[in-house]
Scaffold this motif. Sequence first.
Motif, PDB file in Angstrom:
ATOM      1  N   ARG A 203      17.026  44.218  54.537  1.00 55.20           N
ATOM      2  CA  ARG A 203      17.801  43.230  55.313  1.00 55.20           C
ATOM      3  C   ARG A 203      17.630  41.831  54.710  1.00 55.20           C
ATOM      4  NH1 ARG A 203      17.736  40.040  59.731  1.00 55.20           N
ATOM      5  NH2 ARG A 203      19.530  40.223  61.140  1.00 55.20           N
ATOM      6  N   GLU A 204      16.389  41.484  54.408  1.00 56.77           N
ATOM      7  CA  GLU A 204      16.118  40.163  53.830  1.00 56.77           C
ATOM      8  C   GLU A 204      16.823  39.998  52.478  1.00 56.77           C
ATOM      9  OE1 GLU A 204      12.691  38.156  51.222  1.00 56.77           O
ATOM     10  OE2 GLU A 204      11.902  39.234  52.967  1.00 56.77           O
ATOM     11  N   ALA A 205      16.725  41.020  51.625  1.00 61.58           N
ATOM     12  CA  ALA A 205      17.331  40.936  50.290  1.00 61.58           C
ATOM     13  C   ALA A 205      18.843  40.829  50.372  1.00 61.58           C
ATOM     14  CB  ALA A 205      16.927  42.149  49.458  1.00 61.58           C
ATOM     15  N   LEU A 206      19.459  41.608  51.251  1.00 65.66           N
ATOM     16  CA  LEU A 206      20.923  41.579  51.374  1.00 65.66           C
ATOM     17  C   LEU A 206      21.411  40.225  51.864  1.00 65.66           C
ATOM     18  CD1 LEU A 206      21.607  45.101  52.965  1.00 65.66           C
ATOM     19  CD2 LEU A 206      22.199  44.386  50.647  1.00 65.66           C
ATOM     20  N   ILE A 207      20.707  39.665  52.847  1.00 67.31           N
ATOM     21  CA  ILE A 207      21.132  38.362  53.404  1.00 67.31           C
ATOM     22  C   ILE A 207      20.919  37.264  52.377  1.00 67.31           C
ATOM     23  CG2 ILE A 207      20.579  36.631  55.179  1.00 67.31           C
ATOM     24  CD1 ILE A 207      20.047  39.073  57.084  1.00 67.31           C
ATOM     25  N   THR A 208      19.794  37.297  51.668  1.00 66.91           N
ATOM     26  CA  THR A 208      19.497  36.263  50.670  1.00 66.91           C
ATOM     27  C   THR A 208      20.503  36.290  49.525  1.00 66.91           C
ATOM     28  OG1 THR A 208      17.153  36.506  51.194  1.00 66.91           O
ATOM     29  CG2 THR A 208      17.692  35.292  49.189  1.00 66.91           C
ATOM     30  N   MET A 209      20.894  37.500  49.105  1.00 65.20           N
ATOM     31  CA  MET A 209      21.740  37.647  47.912  1.00 65.20           C
ATOM     32  C   MET A 209      23.227  37.811  48.241  1.00 65.20           C
ATOM     33  SD  MET A 209      19.440  37.392  45.605  1.00 65.20           S
ATOM     34  CE  MET A 209      20.106  37.962  44.047  1.00 65.20           C
ATOM     35  N   LYS A 210      23.601  37.578  49.487  1.00 62.90           N
ATOM     36  CA  LYS A 210      24.964  37.907  49.931  1.00 62.90           C
ATOM     37  C   LYS A 210      26.063  37.156  49.188  1.00 62.90           C
ATOM     38  CE  LYS A 210      25.541  34.702  53.843  1.00 62.90           C
ATOM     39  NZ  LYS A 210      24.491  33.739  53.497  1.00 62.90           N
ATOM     40  N   ASP A 211      25.754  35.988  48.634  1.00 65.05           N
ATOM     41  CA  ASP A 211      26.790  35.198  47.957  1.00 65.05           C
ATOM     42  C   ASP A 211      26.901  35.509  46.464  1.00 65.05           C
ATOM     43  OD1 ASP A 211      27.522  33.912  50.325  1.00 65.05           O
ATOM     44  OD2 ASP A 211      25.887  32.453  50.107  1.00 65.05           O
ATOM     45  N   GLN A 212      26.078  36.430  45.986  1.00 65.48           N
ATOM     46  CA  GLN A 212      26.185  36.819  44.574  1.00 65.48           C
ATOM     47  C   GLN A 212      27.522  37.527  44.346  1.00 65.48           C
ATOM     48  OE1 GLN A 212      24.068  36.289  41.980  1.00 65.48           O
ATOM     49  NE2 GLN A 212      22.747  35.072  43.289  1.00 65.48           N
TER      50      GLN A 212
END
Length: 424
Positions: A203-212
């Motif tokens: 969840r943390e990784a997806l939210i952090t990287m969502k704008d890639q």
Amino acid sequence: MIKKEMIAMLLAGGQGSRLGVLTANVAKPAVAFGGKYRIIDFPLSNCINSGIDTVGVLTQYQPLRLNTHIGIGIPWDLDRNNGGVTVLPPYERSTNSEWYTGTANAIYQNLRYMENYNPEYVLILSGDHIYKMDYEVMLDFHKANQADVTIATMPVPIEEACRFGIVIADENKRIKEFEEKPEHPRSNLASMGIYIFSWKVLREALITMKDQNGCDFGKHIIPYCFENGMRLFAYEFNGYWKDVGTLASYWQANMELIDLIPEFNLYEEYWKIYTKSDTIEPQYVSPEGHVERCIVGEASEIYGRVSGSVIGSNVHIGHGSVVRDSIIMKDTYIGDNVTIDKSIVAENCRIGDGVVLGVGEEVENKLNAGIYSFGLVTIGEDSVLPDKVKVGKNTAISGVTEASDYPDGVLAGGESIIKAGDRG
């Protein structure tokens, strides 16, 4: 909502462009395999055989047949009030509507679905591989190592390693380095595109990287987890696993099913492959018909000679016809006195009387040599071939063709006929 220990997210939106005309109108996971199944049946069956009863199937490209096939999940015992199988296409939002742009972006767009179950672990799967794997054993490995991320890996020949995400692990299988499709690989341990994440980490990784842009597991999420000191481990798998992403590998994987001792066994009692089956009559082989080393689907009628081939359901093979080393998908009609060698004929085709497929020498395909190779003839679904035409090797045909499409009654090796509206 009952909390689930582990849910699966199955990525099934791929176009499968390397399968050429086979995927012009159908998503790669919905392509027929082994005379009876579709490719997606294998990861779905792995889920239920591994005790996973909650599966989100993410669809995008040409999803209709996939949606119809999966339905409410009855064949896989996934028709559950709590959990079960859910088809997750991209959907309209109030602010914006966007296609899935990468593997991780697709999962990110379904955060709410996963939050519903608040799982401890999330299993990420690809919908287009042929294999049997007990995901429970992989989860035990994940827990034993107190991992944040576990990547299923398998050894591949070093000369093929540049096609995969490659991991370098220590003696405890902890991943020290991860390289996505390296030019000069330093290990032959390849990622299979199967991941177990602890839910909070994912969840943390997806939210952090969502704008890639085109957010992807191999390019973005795994490197993010690695760079932020999370515990990544390599679970080594040594069973049969095939990415049937090319016509050659798709043809080979089907042919391996009919080996005397098949490397991949469809008939194991303890690990069944489930699929949606129509209730239809049994197959029929006439007195003059002859079948040798084949898989033959229900309701097929064979009046000719068939050897070393995989025949789908409701296929008609006419009098005096010979089919060798070929894949013929369901609902296809093959006329009389036809000869078919090393060909892939998709669903619902009609092959006229006296047609010959696979003649002459191998010539490089002019339309796309990277796709139409290996000496195969590939015919897309709903195609029609008129009587008495001859078709060379490394060819592709898609659509309703007429005698005028074949100069002197021949489609030479390396040539293609793609009718308007079909994609090569």
